[in-house]
Design a protein around this motif. Structure first.
Motif, PDB file in Angstrom:
ATOM      1  N   SER A  64       0.810  -1.210   0.000  1.00  0.00           N
ATOM      2  CA  SER A  64       0.000   0.000   0.000  1.00  0.00           C
ATOM      3  C   SER A  64       0.849   1.269   0.000  1.00  0.00           C
ATOM      4  N   SER A  65       1.933   1.280   0.790  1.00  0.00           N
ATOM      5  CA  SER A  65       2.768   2.489   0.821  1.00  0.00           C
ATOM      6  C   SER A  65       3.450   2.717  -0.517  1.00  0.00           C
ATOM      7  N   THR A  66       3.878   1.637  -1.154  1.00  0.00           N
ATOM      8  CA  THR A  66       4.499   1.756  -2.478  1.00  0.00           C
ATOM      9  C   THR A  66       3.502   2.277  -3.499  1.00  0.00           C
TER      10      THR A  66
END
Length: 366
Positions: A183-185
């Protein structure tokens, strides 16, 4: 016939040379793989050609030539060979040389690393393409393909920066529901895609010459259309960058999907490069013939197709979507917009009123 050869001659020549090289290097199997990849690229990228034409006709003759010469080198070798290697290099922290050796000697591992990088690339490309579609669909315009829907969207577009808000909401939803541990990527890559769109588009507008001066300039070499503001200098340069990022957003998903047909990166680059040549030639054809002025709904259909592709790219962060579905949606939307354009032209030629426009754009050329 001569006009077809003048427009598609380079594509025909590259096709013959490319297929001949494939036959000599890899035999009949390699020839078949390269041919299928070329056809796949064309079928998936027709909407890309239409959008390219809408931008290219705003550029002066010099930058049109740059797009058709330097641009094709970037598209074939940069986006379809070098860029995937660099992506794997960044994600694996290996040198580009080591990644290239992996791609040649261990294509299964290379394909696996590309697949691992797919969520980031899908988020970047999906956001860039989504912004293109939203900024078109939310803008006020004279002619509507689907009047009730497009007039409602245009009214909603009166809210400042609605396209950015919608795109960010889509990115947040994709990161929360589809990305899982990535998700952060996905958030970072999607934000970079949004920044790239706003930066390139904003810089082009900033350097755009005043409309009065641009319309006083001679019409660009490739066009036969009524006068419009033509971008020159730095404005045209940033439009050129816009087209290259757009091509990257379209092409990388095709590079990943091409491993289902061949795991030889040179076969993939050659096949997709042949397809890219035809997309460039088709773009020139659309501009030279003034097709977007004659078939006014094509631009609408292409932007709906781009919006659909953007959504599909975000969905592929988690789910596999067959390329036949992706290509089929684009072809169906552009085909429908072309047929609607034909029907509109017949209505206008017969003197019947249109229901799609508030202010007519002039007579249709015969």
């Amino acid at each position: 016939m001569m006009s077809v050869l003048r427009t598609f001659g380079w594509s025909f020549g590259v096709t013959l040379l490319g297929l001949g090289a494939a036959l000599l290097a890899w035999g009949p199997g390699g020839l078949a793989a390269v041919a299928v990849l070329g056809v796949l690229e064309v079928s998936l990228s027709f909407d890309n050609a239409v959008v390219n034409a809408t931008v290219l006709r705003r550029m002066d003759a010099f930058w049109q030539r740059m797009f058709l010469t330097v641009g094709i080198l970037i598209a074939v070798f940069g986006m379809r060979l070098v860029f995937p290697v660099l992506v794997v290099s960044v994600t694996t922290r290996l040198s580009p040389g080591a990644v290239l050796g992996m791609a040649i000697g261990d294509p299964d591992s290379y394909a696996a690393h590309l697949e691992h990088a797919h969520p980031a690339i899908a988020a970047f490309g999906g956001m860039f393409l989504l912004m293109i579609a939203l900024d078109f669909l939310l803008a006020e315009r004279d002619i509507h393909w689907l009047p009730p829907l497009e007039r409602a969207l245009a009214r909603a577009g009166g809210l400042d920066r609605l396209s950015v808000l919608v795109a960010l909401a889509a990115l947040a939803t994709a990161a929360a529901t589809l990305a899982g541990p990535s998700s952060s990527t996905v958030l970072l890559a999607g934000t970079l895609g949004l920044i790239a769109y706003l930066a390139v588009g904003g810089l082009s507008q900033y350097f755009q010459a005043p409309a009065e001066e641009a319309q006083a300039d001679p019409a660009p070499a490739l066009t036969r259309q009524r006068p419009r503001a033509i971008a020159v200098g730095k404005a045209a340069f940033f439009l050129f960058l816009y087209l290259e990022v757009l091509d990257a957003s379209f092409s990388f998903d095709g590079v990943v999907g091409a491993f289902a047909i061949s795991q030889n990166i040179f076969q993939i680059a050659l096949g997709l490069g042949i397809g890219a040549m035809y997309i460039r030639s088709l773009t020139v054809h659309l501009v030279r013939r003034g097709t977007l002025d004659d078939y006014v709904y094509l631009e609408h259909g292409a932007h709906y197709a781009i919006g659909a592709l953007a959504v599909i790219l975000l969905v592929t962060i988690k789910y596999d979507v067959p390329q036949v579905v992706t290509g089929g949606i684009g072809v169906a939307l552009i085909g429908a917009s072309f047929l609607s354009s034909l029907a509109r032209n017949r209505r206008r030629q017969s003197g019947r009123p249109d229901q799609d426009t508030d202010r007519e754009a002039g007579p249709v050329r015969r």
